[in-house]
Design an enzyme around this catalytic site. Structure first.
Site, PDB file in Angstrom:
ATOM      1  CB  ALA A   1      -0.900   0.012   1.234  1.00 40.29           C
ATOM      2  N   PRO A   2       0.413   2.314  -0.680  1.00 43.23           N
ATOM      3  CG  PRO A   2       0.388   4.499  -1.513  1.00 43.23           C
ATOM      4  CD  PRO A   2       1.183   3.578  -0.642  1.00 43.23           C
ATOM      5  N   GLY A   3       0.099   1.293  -3.267  1.00 48.78           N
ATOM      6  CA  GLY A   3      -0.041   0.475  -4.469  1.00 48.78           C
ATOM      7  C   GLY A   3       0.614   1.022  -5.727  1.00 48.78           C
ATOM      8  CG  ASN A   4       1.944   5.078  -6.179  1.00 51.83           C
ATOM      9  OD1 ASN A   4       0.788   5.077  -6.586  1.00 51.83           O
ATOM     10  ND2 ASN A   4       2.461   6.076  -5.498  1.00 51.83           N
TER      11      ASN A   4
ATOM     12  CB  CYS B   1      11.517   7.066   0.326  1.00 44.44           C
ATOM     13  SG  CYS B   1      10.304   6.773   1.609  1.00 44.44           S
TER      14      CYS B   1
ATOM     15  CG  ASP C   1       8.900   0.611  -1.271  1.00 40.92           C
ATOM     16  OD1 ASP C   1      10.003   1.178  -1.129  1.00 40.92           O
ATOM     17  OD2 ASP C   1       7.826   1.229  -1.422  1.00 40.92           O
TER      18      ASP C   1
HETATM   19  N1  SAM Z   1       5.344   0.122  -2.113  1.00 42.49           N
HETATM   20  C1  SAM Z   1       4.319   1.079  -1.727  1.00 42.49           C
HETATM   21  C2  SAM Z   1       4.013   1.982  -2.895  1.00 42.49           C
HETATM   22  O1  SAM Z   1       4.902   2.235  -3.703  1.00 42.49           O
HETATM   23  O2  SAM Z   1       2.878   2.452  -3.025  1.00 42.49           O
HETATM   24  C3  SAM Z   1       4.753   1.845  -0.498  1.00 42.49           C
HETATM   25  C4  SAM Z   1       5.061   0.958   0.662  1.00 42.49           C
HETATM   26  S1  SAM Z   1       5.253   1.791   2.202  1.00 42.49           S
HETATM   27  C5  SAM Z   1       6.863   2.405   2.112  1.00 42.49           C
HETATM   28  C6  SAM Z   1       5.422   0.430   3.280  1.00 42.49           C
HETATM   29  C7  SAM Z   1       4.130  -0.327   3.477  1.00 42.49           C
HETATM   30  O3  SAM Z   1       4.453  -1.601   4.018  1.00 42.49           O
HETATM   31  C8  SAM Z   1       3.175   0.316   4.465  1.00 42.49           C
HETATM   32  O4  SAM Z   1       1.897   0.403   3.899  1.00 42.49           O
HETATM   33  C9  SAM Z   1       3.175  -0.635   5.664  1.00 42.49           C
HETATM   34  O5  SAM Z   1       1.933  -0.684   6.321  1.00 42.49           O
HETATM   35  C10 SAM Z   1       3.503  -1.946   4.986  1.00 42.49           C
HETATM   36  N2  SAM Z   1       4.161  -2.965   5.841  1.00 42.49           N
HETATM   37  C11 SAM Z   1       5.109  -2.756   6.778  1.00 42.49           C
HETATM   38  N3  SAM Z   1       5.506  -3.928   7.314  1.00 42.49           N
HETATM   39  C12 SAM Z   1       4.818  -4.895   6.675  1.00 42.49           C
HETATM   40  C13 SAM Z   1       4.803  -6.306   6.779  1.00 42.49           C
HETATM   41  N4  SAM Z   1       5.583  -6.937   7.658  1.00 42.49           N
HETATM   42  N5  SAM Z   1       3.992  -7.010   5.956  1.00 42.49           N
HETATM   43  C14 SAM Z   1       3.196  -6.359   5.067  1.00 42.49           C
HETATM   44  N6  SAM Z   1       3.146  -5.018   4.952  1.00 42.49           N
HETATM   45  C15 SAM Z   1       3.958  -4.291   5.728  1.00 42.49           C
END
Ligand code: SAM
Length: 317
Positions: free
Chosen positions: A106-109, A233, A175
Site C-alpha cells: 500500500a498504497p499500491g504505486n 525512501c 519496499d
Molecule cells: N510500495 C508502496 C508503494 O509504492 O505504493 C509503499 C510501501 S510503504 C513504504 C510500506 C508499506 O508496508 C506500508 O503500507 C506498511 O503498512 C507496509 N508494511 C510494513 N511492514 C509490513 C509487513 N511486515 N507485511 C506487510 N506489509 C507491511
C-alpha cells in the site's frame, strides 16, 4: 524554506498506466489539452518523456492533476521517478506462468507498476499488513485495472515461504516502512528531526534497520525466488547500505547463494550509486542506486537488487 526550494527542482512525474492506454496516446491527449512537448522547466505547460523510465512523463513541478480525467480514471498515476526504479529494476516477467510478490504494497504505486510491466499476466501477490492502507490498496488496484493482482491483508513475515501457493515465486519487491527521510517537504519528518535528540533518532533508525533486514532474510527463504529488490525512501546509510551489507552476510543469503546483481542489471545509466565507504566491499556500491533529494530531480531514494547465483556444482551437474 530549504525544502520548498528542493521541491521546485522536482518535476511532477506522471506514469502512464499501460493497462489503459499508451504513452503515445497520453502525449497526444495532453498536447490537445494545451501542454507543449518541451520540458518541465521550460514553461508551466511544458512536459516531456523521462529518459530512464519508459512510460513516465515529466510536467512542471506545480502542475495540478486533481481535475484531470486521465488521473481520476487511473489512466495515469502520480509517482515520483525514483519510486518507479524498484519495479523497473525487479523487471518481472510478462508471462502467464509468472508469480511475483510485492511484500509491502500500500498504497499500491509500485504494485500497479509491476502489474503493468507483467502485462496483467501471471500472478502478483500484494501483501499489506495495515487494514486501512489495505483498503486504499484495493481501491487503487481496481481503479488502475490491475487484473493479475491478489491483494492479501497480512504481515509478510507471517507468510510461510514453503506454502505451495508460493512455490513458483521468482521475483519479490520489498519496499518496507522506513524513516522517509528522503521525501522532500515531508513536514512530519522535520518535526521528528526537531523533537528527537541524536540517541532517540539512532534508536529509531536501528529498529527500522532490524525490521528491514528481517524482511530481506524472509524473502530469501522462498524456494524459487531468484531476484529480490529492496528499496527505501531514506537517505540514511543505516537503512540502506548497512542493511544490504548485513543481508549479504546472513545465513539466508549464504545458504541460498544470494549476491548483489551487477551494475549492468541495476539501472546502469543512472549516475548516482551507493556509498562505497558504507559497504564492507566498496566495489559493491556500484550495484546500488541512490537518489539525492532535489539534486537528482527526485526525492531521496535507495534501491538494491539481490540475485540468486547458480552454484558451480548445480550448473555443472
Ligand atoms: N510500495 C508502496 C508503494 O509504492 O505504493 C509503499 C510501501 S510503504 C513504504 C510500506 C508499506 O508496508 C506500508 O503500507 C506498511 O503498512 C507496509 N508494511 C510494513 N511492514 C509490513 C509487513 N511486515 N507485511 C506487510 N506489509 C507491511
Amino acid at each position: 524554506q530549504q525544502q520548498d526550494q528542493r521541491a521546485e527542482r522536482i518535476p511532477r512525474y506522471v506514469r502512464v498506466n499501460t493497462h489503459e492506454w499508451t504513452a503515445k496516446e497520453a502525449i497526444a491527449s495532453y498536447t490537445s489539452k494545451g501542454f507543449t512537448l518541451s520540458g518541465p522547466f521550460e514553461s508551466s505547460k511544458g512536459f516531456c518523456s523521462d529518459e530512464h523510465i519508459p512510460n513516465l512523463l515529466q510536467f512542471a513541478p506545480r502542475t495540478l492533476f486533481h481535475d484531470d480525467e486521465a488521473y481520476n480514471s487511473g489512466k495515469v498515476i502520480l509517482q515520483d521517478k525514483a519510486s518507479c526504479f524498484p519495479a523497473a529494476i525487479l523487471d518481472p516477467p510478462a508471462s502467464d506462468a509468472a508469480v511475483v510478490i510485492d511484500a509491502t504494497a500500500a498504497p499500491g504505486n509500485k504494485t500497479s507498476h509491476l502489474s503493468a510491466l507483467m502485462g496483467n499476466r501471471g500472478k502478483l501477490y500484494a501483501f499489506e499488513r495495515d487494514r486501512r492502507r489495505f483498503s486504499t490498496l484495493t481501491k487503487m488496484l481496481s481503479n488502475a485495472q490491475c487484473k493479475n493482482v491478489s491483494p492479501v491483508n497480512a504481515d509478510f513475515l507471517t507468510v510461510d515461504p514453503l506454502d505451495p501457493s508460493y512455490a513458483s515465486v521468482t521475483h519479490i519487491l520489498l519496499d518496507p516502512s522506513c524513516s522517509g527521510s528522503g521525501i522532500v517537504n515531508r513536514m512530519d519528518y522535520l518535526v521528528e528531526q526537531e523533537s528527537e535528540n541524536e540517541t532517540e533518532q539512532a534508536d529509531r533508525l536501528q529498529k527500522l534497520a532490524k525490521f528491514q533486514l528481517l524482511m530481506i532474510k524472509h524473502a530469501m527463504k522462498f524456494p524459487s525466488v531468484h531476484r529480490i529488490v529492496y528499496s527505501t525512501c531514506s537517505i540514511h546509510a543505516i537503512e540502506n547500505e548497512h542493511v544490504v551489507r548485513d543481508a549479504l552476510k546472513s545465513d539466508e543469503a549464504c545458504t541460498n547463494n544470494f549476491r548483489l546483481a551487477p551494475r549492468d542489471q541495476v539501472l546502469p545509466t543512472w549516475p548516482r550509486r551507493g556509498l562505497p565507504g558504507e559497504m564492507d566491499d566498496p566495489d559493491l556500491a556500484a550495484s546500488l542506486v541512490r537518489c539525492a533529494p532535489g539534486e537528482d530531480a527526485t526525492n531521496g531514494f535507495f534501491v538494491s537488487c539481490f540475485v540468486r547465483s547458480v552454484s558451480d556444482a548445480s550448473s555443472s551437474g
